[in-house]
Each structure stands twice: as C-alpha cells, then as structure tokens.
Design a protein around this motif. Structure first.
Motif, mmCIF file in Angstrom:
data_model
loop_
_atom_site.group_PDB
_atom_site.id
_atom_site.type_symbol
_atom_site.label_atom_id
_atom_site.label_comp_id
_atom_site.label_asym_id
_atom_site.label_seq_id
_atom_site.Cartn_x
_atom_site.Cartn_y
_atom_site.Cartn_z
ATOM 1 N N ASN A 162 0.821 -1.229 0.044
ATOM 2 C CA ASN A 162 -0.096 0.253 -0.105
ATOM 3 C C ASN A 162 1.152 0.627 -0.016
ATOM 4 O O ASN A 162 0.209 2.562 -0.034
ATOM 5 C CB ASN A 162 -1.106 0.005 1.245
ATOM 6 N N ASN A 193 -5.380 2.674 -0.183
ATOM 7 C CA ASN A 193 -5.819 2.478 1.395
ATOM 8 C C ASN A 193 -6.210 3.753 2.676
ATOM 9 O O ASN A 193 -5.156 2.978 3.961
ATOM 10 C CB ASN A 193 -5.349 1.350 1.514
ATOM 11 N N THR A 322 -8.091 -2.775 -3.354
ATOM 12 C CA THR A 322 -8.029 -1.518 -1.809
ATOM 13 C C THR A 322 -9.285 -2.088 -1.250
ATOM 14 O O THR A 322 -10.230 -2.411 -1.015
ATOM 15 C CB THR A 322 -8.123 -1.116 -2.209
#
Ligand SMILES: Cc1cc2nc3c(=O)[nH]c(=O)nc-3n(C[C@H](O)[C@H](O)[C@H](O)COP(=O)(O)OP(=O)(O)OC[C@H]3O[C@@H](n4cnc5c(N)ncnc54)[C@H](O)[C@@H]3O)c2cc1C
Length: 339
Positions: A162, A193, A322
């Motif tokens: 991420n 995220n 995500t």
C-alpha cells in the motif's frame, strides 16, 4: 530544459500562488507526470506548434457559464471573464461547437443542470490515494548499487503493497560536496488505502518511510537534502461522468473532453493520453465530413465513452483490490458535496 535550478525550483514550488501560471485547480502540475509515448505522439500530431506555445503563451480567460437555447437543446455560447479580475464584466464567446476541457474540477455538470436541468450520471471510486512530492538532492548512502541507480521506484500494489515511491532525476547540479550524487531529483511517495504519508515535516515523513518501505530505500531518503516544500495531493479518485448514457438528452454542439469526462488513478499514467485520444477522435469525426453538426456531440460521446471505458477498466480493476474502497454513484454535483 533551459531553466536554471533556481528557476526550476521556483516554477515548481510557488505554492503561495499556484494560479500564477494560469492553471487554477490543477495542483497535479506540481507533481511528476508521466506521458505515455502514444500521448506524446498524438500531441505532436495535433499541435505541431505546441512546444513553442507552451513556452510562450498562457491563456488568461476563465469560462463561467453556458449560454444555451433550451428549447433546441443547444449550447450556443460561453460566457468568460478575465481570470485575474473576478469583478470584470463577462464576455460572450460564440462558437459553432464548444469543447469543454476544463479538467477534473470542471463546472460543466453544474452548468448543464442549471441550463438544461440535465443530471449527468456519475460514479466515483475512492481508494485513499495520496502523493507527496518534493525536490531533493541525493547523497551517497554507502551502497554503490543503490547510488548508481538514477531512477528508482517501487510500485503500489494493493492490498499487499500500500506504499510506494519513485525517484527521477531532473537536472544535474555542480557541487563541491563529494558525497552529493550531483543531481536534483523529484521524489514521490505514494500510498493507497488511506495509509497517508505525513507531510507536515520531513522528520515525520521519514518515520512513515521507515515504517512502510524497505530499509535500503529508507537509506536513500534519509541521506537526502530536501530543496522544496512537501507537496501533497489527496483528492485523487476514479471519477467518471457517463455522458454516453444520456444519448440525445445531451445538448448539441457541446462536449466534454479529457479529465472533464473522467479522471483516473494517476498511478497508471493514463490521464493525458486519454485526453489526447479523445481529441484525436473528435478531429476524426469532423474529418469524416459526413456528419451533421447537430449530431456530432452525440457521436463523440459514444466514441469518447469507449475510450474512457478502456482506461476505466485498467484503473478500476486494480483499484478494486484496495481494502477500503468506497464507491459512490449518482449526481456528480451532490457526490462531491458529500465526499
Ligand atoms: C498528482 C497527479 C499526477 C498525475 N500523473 C499523471 C501521469 O503521470 N501521467 C498522465 O498521463 N496523467 C497524469 N495525471 C492526470 C493528468 O494530469 C490529467 O489526466 C490531464 O492533465 C487531463 O488533461 P485535461 O486537459 O483534461 O485537464 P487539465 O490538464 O486539468 O486542464 C484543464 C485546464 O482548464 C483550465 N480551467 C478550469 N476551469 C476553467 C474555466 N472555467 N475556464 C477556463 N479554463 C478553465 C484549468 O486551469 C486547466 O488549465 C496526474 C494527475 C494528478 C492529480
């Protein structure tokens, strides 16, 4: 690039006055942008004089309203005013065909609602993307295999990765410091995220880097001299106006193009090429020489939507992974107010 390092820094970092270059609402101009080869080719074909124009001219007018004939469902005109004089009286500009390419913050949806009571169907996908960009001078880390690499990156890949980054040199510099690698680079940190990098101080940003990236990459950032403010961009979403679904309800002689139709996750570097492909398609429609002017906006909307669909699939298929994805559908004017 003919600019000196100081001019370059000044150009990129005049945060106090981002409109000074005539591009309000376009804070992506401070970030590193990648143009796909195809997009570059199309720009050269469509605008052979582009390079000269970009260097020598800035547009200084702002469109503020559509002028329409409701009964005929036609856009006839736009009102515009001088950008730096909000109180200046507006001027009407008549055109046979009006192309709205005012980017991601376009007022077009609002104007279409005001003028035709037309609600443009829309979808937004939020995936918590943030870019923090700055310009810095790289110094030796003690690891020659890292120091010899000028371009380094680590791509985002939700849900496992991420956080990512990219380093691209932009200019060589002369320095007496033997630990310097002798170049200014753009450094970009990214997350999805909602795992946002800190942008209030470089110390806090370094803490984030330490936590999220491999130690060898942390060592690059740790040994860096920061030469500009940290510029953050958090309002990045996939945001699509489904103009093709409106068929003949869409007014004649008026189209949206590029980001005004759809913005994408910039990580995939599609936005400029999407706009170029649509511009080329519009030119093709005119060159086909067999369409009535009144039909062109509808023909374009269909073909432009097909181009958008391809890019949309690329962006959203990946963004779908995500974890904290948020999808909102409806009237775009209402959407943006509640998000
Ligand atoms: C952080 C970030 C990084 C990105 N990285 C990439 C990348 O690497 N590669 C890539 O291909 N794309 C990238 N993009 C996307 C790319 O910037 C856009 O897709 C592209 O600029 C869209 O072009 P456009 O002409 O449609 O809109 P814009 O480039 O946004 O241009 C719109 C113009 O209209 C003007 N305007 C707005 N309102 C009015 C008005 N009322 N009257 C008159 N003028 C007006 C604005 O000032 C602006 O100059 C990135 C975007 C962001 C946010």
């Amino acid at each position: 690039m003919k600019s000196t390092p100081n001019q370059l820094l000044d150009y990129r970092c005049r945060l106090g006055s981002p409109t000074s270059l005539g591009r309000s609402g376009v804070s992506q101009m401070y970030h590193l942008n990648v143009l796909e080869g195809e997009g570059h080719k199309i720009l050269q074909e469509l605008f052979p004089q582009l390079k000269d124009k970009l260097l020598n001219e800035y547009d200084i007018h702002e469109a503020v309203q559509l002028i329409v004939d409701q009964s005929l469902n036609i856009v006839k005109d736009i009102k515009y005013r001088q950008k730096h004089h909000v109180d200046s009286s507006s001027i009407d500009l008549y055109g046979d065909f009006i192309i709205n390419c005012t980017g991601r913050n376009t007022s077009s949806v609002k104007w279409l609602k005001e003028s035709f009571n037309l609600i443009v169907p829309a979808i937004q996908i939020h995936f918590g993307l943030d870019y923090v960009t700055f310009i810095g001078e790289r110094f030796k880390t003690g690891d020659p295999s890292l120091d010899s690499k000028h371009i380094i990156g680590y791509a985002l890949n939700a849900p496992d990765k991420n956080a990512g980054f990219g380093i691209t040199p932009i200019r060589e510099i002369k320095t007496m410091d033997e630990n310097s690698l002798g170049a200014l680079s753009i450094l970009l940190l990214q997350c999805v995220n909602y795992e946002y990098p800190s942008n209030d101080s470089y110390e806090n940003l370094l803490e984030w880097i330490k936590e999220k990236l491999d130690p060898e990459y942390y060592s690059i950032f740790k040994s860096k001299k920061v030469c500009s403010p940290l510029v953050s961009y958090r309002r990045m979403i996939d945001d699509r106006k489904r103009v093709g679904q409106l068929g003949k309800k869409w007014p004649q002689n008026y189209v949206l193009l590029g980001d005004a139709i759809c913005t994408f996750n910039p990580t995939y570097g599609q936005g400029m090429t999407h706009a170029c492909r649509q511009a080329r398609e519009l030119r093709k429609i005119f060159q086909e020489n067999c369409h009535k002017l009144k039909d062109i906006s509808h023909i374009f909307n269909r073909r432009a939507s097909a181009i958008t669909e391809e890019c949309w699939l690329l962006s959203t298929t990946n963004d779908w992974k995500t974890l904290t994805l948020k999808i909102i559908k409806g009237d775009p004017e209402v959407l943006t107010r509640f998000v």
